[in-house]
Design a protein around this motif. Structure first.
Motif, short mmCIF file in Angstrom:
data_model
loop_
_atom_site.label_atom_id
_atom_site.label_comp_id
_atom_site.label_asym_id
_atom_site.label_seq_id
_atom_site.Cartn_x
_atom_site.Cartn_y
_atom_site.Cartn_z
N ARG A 15 -38.30 -15.05 -63.75
CA ARG A 15 -38.37 -16.33 -63.04
C ARG A 15 -38.98 -16.18 -61.65
O ARG A 15 -38.63 -15.29 -60.89
CB ARG A 15 -36.97 -16.92 -62.93
N LYS A 16 -39.92 -17.06 -61.35
CA LYS A 16 -40.52 -17.24 -60.03
C LYS A 16 -41.58 -16.21 -59.64
O LYS A 16 -42.42 -16.48 -58.79
CB LYS A 16 -39.45 -17.28 -58.93
N ALA A 17 -41.57 -15.01 -60.21
CA ALA A 17 -42.65 -14.06 -59.92
C ALA A 17 -43.93 -14.59 -60.55
O ALA A 17 -43.90 -15.27 -61.57
CB ALA A 17 -42.31 -12.68 -60.47
N GLY A 18 -45.07 -14.27 -59.94
CA GLY A 18 -46.33 -14.79 -60.47
C GLY A 18 -47.52 -14.19 -59.76
O GLY A 18 -47.51 -13.00 -59.42
N PHE A 19 -48.53 -15.01 -59.52
CA PHE A 19 -49.78 -14.50 -58.98
C PHE A 19 -50.13 -15.13 -57.63
O PHE A 19 -51.29 -15.18 -57.24
CB PHE A 19 -50.91 -14.74 -59.99
N VAL A 20 -49.10 -15.60 -56.91
CA VAL A 20 -49.34 -16.23 -55.61
C VAL A 20 -49.80 -15.20 -54.59
O VAL A 20 -50.55 -15.52 -53.66
CB VAL A 20 -48.07 -16.97 -55.12
N ASN A 21 -49.34 -13.96 -54.73
CA ASN A 21 -49.78 -12.86 -53.88
C ASN A 21 -49.52 -11.55 -54.61
O ASN A 21 -48.90 -11.54 -55.68
CB ASN A 21 -49.07 -12.88 -52.51
N LYS A 22 -49.97 -10.46 -54.06
CA LYS A 22 -49.83 -9.17 -54.75
C LYS A 22 -48.38 -8.73 -54.87
O LYS A 22 -48.00 -8.06 -55.83
CB LYS A 22 -50.65 -8.09 -54.03
N GLY A 23 -47.55 -9.09 -53.89
CA GLY A 23 -46.14 -8.73 -53.97
C GLY A 23 -45.47 -9.39 -55.17
O GLY A 23 -44.72 -8.74 -55.92
N ALA A 24 -45.73 -10.68 -55.36
CA ALA A 24 -45.15 -11.41 -56.49
C ALA A 24 -45.69 -10.88 -57.81
O ALA A 24 -44.95 -10.77 -58.80
CB ALA A 24 -45.46 -12.90 -56.36
N LEU A 65 -46.78 -7.80 -58.36
CA LEU A 65 -46.21 -6.48 -58.59
C LEU A 65 -44.80 -6.59 -59.17
O LEU A 65 -44.40 -5.81 -60.04
CB LEU A 65 -46.18 -5.68 -57.29
N MET A 66 -44.01 -7.55 -58.68
CA MET A 66 -42.67 -7.76 -59.22
C MET A 66 -42.75 -8.14 -60.70
O MET A 66 -42.00 -7.63 -61.53
CB MET A 66 -41.93 -8.84 -58.43
N LEU A 67 -43.65 -9.06 -61.02
CA LEU A 67 -43.82 -9.51 -62.40
C LEU A 67 -44.19 -8.35 -63.31
O LEU A 67 -43.58 -8.16 -64.38
CB LEU A 67 -44.91 -10.60 -62.45
N ARG A 68 -45.14 -7.56 -62.90
CA ARG A 68 -45.62 -6.46 -63.73
C ARG A 68 -44.58 -5.33 -63.83
O ARG A 68 -44.42 -4.71 -64.89
CB ARG A 68 -46.94 -5.92 -63.19
N ALA A 69 -43.88 -5.06 -62.74
CA ALA A 69 -42.88 -3.99 -62.75
C ALA A 69 -41.73 -4.34 -63.69
O ALA A 69 -41.26 -3.50 -64.47
CB ALA A 69 -42.36 -3.74 -61.34
N ILE A 70 -41.26 -5.60 -63.62
CA ILE A 70 -40.17 -6.02 -64.50
C ILE A 70 -40.61 -5.97 -65.96
O ILE A 70 -39.88 -5.46 -66.83
CB ILE A 70 -39.70 -7.45 -64.15
N LYS A 71 -41.79 -6.49 -66.23
CA LYS A 71 -42.30 -6.49 -67.61
C LYS A 71 -42.38 -5.07 -68.16
O LYS A 71 -41.92 -4.80 -69.28
CB LYS A 71 -43.68 -7.14 -67.66
N GLU A 72 -42.92 -4.17 -67.38
CA GLU A 72 -43.12 -2.79 -67.84
C GLU A 72 -41.78 -2.12 -68.15
O GLU A 72 -41.62 -1.48 -69.20
CB GLU A 72 -43.87 -1.99 -66.77
N LYS A 73 -40.80 -2.26 -67.26
CA LYS A 73 -39.52 -1.58 -67.44
C LYS A 73 -38.67 -2.24 -68.54
O LYS A 73 -37.95 -1.55 -69.25
CB LYS A 73 -38.76 -1.54 -66.12
N VAL A 74 -38.75 -3.56 -68.65
CA VAL A 74 -37.99 -4.25 -69.70
C VAL A 74 -38.50 -3.82 -71.08
O VAL A 74 -37.71 -3.51 -71.98
CB VAL A 74 -38.09 -5.78 -69.54
N LEU A 75 -39.82 -3.80 -71.25
CA LEU A 75 -40.37 -3.42 -72.55
C LEU A 75 -40.14 -1.95 -72.85
O LEU A 75 -40.05 -1.55 -74.02
CB LEU A 75 -41.87 -3.73 -72.59
N LEU A 76 -40.04 -1.13 -71.81
CA LEU A 76 -39.74 0.29 -72.02
C LEU A 76 -38.31 0.46 -72.53
O LEU A 76 -38.04 1.28 -73.41
CB LEU A 76 -39.92 1.05 -70.70
N LYS A 77 -37.39 -0.35 -71.98
CA LYS A 77 -35.98 -0.26 -72.36
C LYS A 77 -35.67 -1.07 -73.62
O LYS A 77 -34.89 -0.64 -74.46
CB LYS A 77 -35.12 -0.78 -71.20
N PHE A 78 -36.29 -2.24 -73.73
CA PHE A 78 -36.05 -3.13 -74.87
C PHE A 78 -37.39 -3.53 -75.49
O PHE A 78 -37.87 -4.65 -75.28
CB PHE A 78 -35.28 -4.37 -74.43
N PRO A 79 -38.03 -2.64 -76.23
CA PRO A 79 -39.38 -2.90 -76.75
C PRO A 79 -39.48 -4.09 -77.69
O PRO A 79 -40.55 -4.67 -77.85
CB PRO A 79 -39.74 -1.59 -77.47
N ALA A 80 -38.37 -4.48 -78.31
CA ALA A 80 -38.41 -5.60 -79.26
C ALA A 80 -38.14 -6.94 -78.58
O ALA A 80 -38.16 -7.98 -79.24
CB ALA A 80 -37.38 -5.38 -80.37
#
Length: 211
Positions: free
Chosen positions: A6-15, A17-32
């Motif tokens: 929620r709320k992370a996006g492409f408004v700036n690089k910080g937002a 980075l949060m979006l991409r970091a969460i996605k990467e770690k969630v899929l690593l832990k819960f690939p399905a």
């Protein structure tokens, strides 16, 4: 499991980075798991085409005038929604809020008010709610303090990322078991050096500046 970022996006690089970091770690832990993001209009922070391109499922959500109009999407047949990768709010199992710096007097009570309404709805639906490491506060106004107090009471975990944010929250609700300080997490991403970057030239320029 359906997980909303929620709320992370492409408004700036910080937002982003949060979006991409969460996605990467969630899929690593819960690939399905299926990761959901609520898009905004084309000129917004999470345009539909970019969210879809990044492989996220789309959450039907449009908060206006104190009401989430995304509920209207429930009128569409389930097969149609699945065909286009659209997820309803009530289908989300976990919400990971990564607003960054939205819940404070500096940005007014609007964001916190929206969050409080959403949290109340999610709690009834049995959704797990986690506020990711971000800045919180300060909260000087009575209304704002009541809103953030309601949020903290109903969410599963709140993670202020610095000592000031921690104090701002504890000034409102005291020390509670669901408030735990955690640092920024965007450094979990591994950076990629551009192919055309010449390290020796960059180092030379840097040393020239220092001298």
């Amino acid at each position: 499991m359906i997980i909303e970022i929620r709320k992370a996006g492409f408004v700036n690089k910080g937002a982003e980075l949060m979006l991409r970091a969460i996605k990467e770690k969630v899929l690593l832990k819960f690939p399905a798991s299926r990761i959901v993001v609520a898009p905004t209009p084309s000129h917004g922070t999470r345009p539909f085409n970019k969210i879809a391109k990044e492989g996220f499922y789309l959450k039907a959500s449009l908060y206006r005038y104190g009401f989430d109009w995304g509920r209207v999407a429930s009128l569409a047949p389930r097969k149609l929604r699945e065909m286009y990768g659209v997820v309803l709010d009530r289908e989300v199992d976990v919400v990971l809020d990564a607003a960054g710096f939205s819940y404070s007097d500096q940005w007014g009570i609007g964001h916190t008010k929206e969050l409080a309404h959403a949290v109340k709805r999610w709690r009834k639906q049995g959704t797990t709610i986690i506020l990711m490491p971000q800045a919180f506060g300060p909260y000087e106004g009575t209304i704002h303090r009541k809103l953030i107090a309601k949020v903290v009471k109903d969410v599963d975990l709140v993670m202020p990322r610095d000592s000031v944010s921690l104090r701002n929250l504890e000034d409102v609700v005291g020390s509670t078991s669901n408030i735990c300080r955690f640092p920024d997490f965007t450094n979990l991403l591994v950076g990629r050096r551009p192919d055309d970057l010449i390290i020796q030239k960059c180092a030379y320029v840097l040393f020239q500046i220092i001298e």
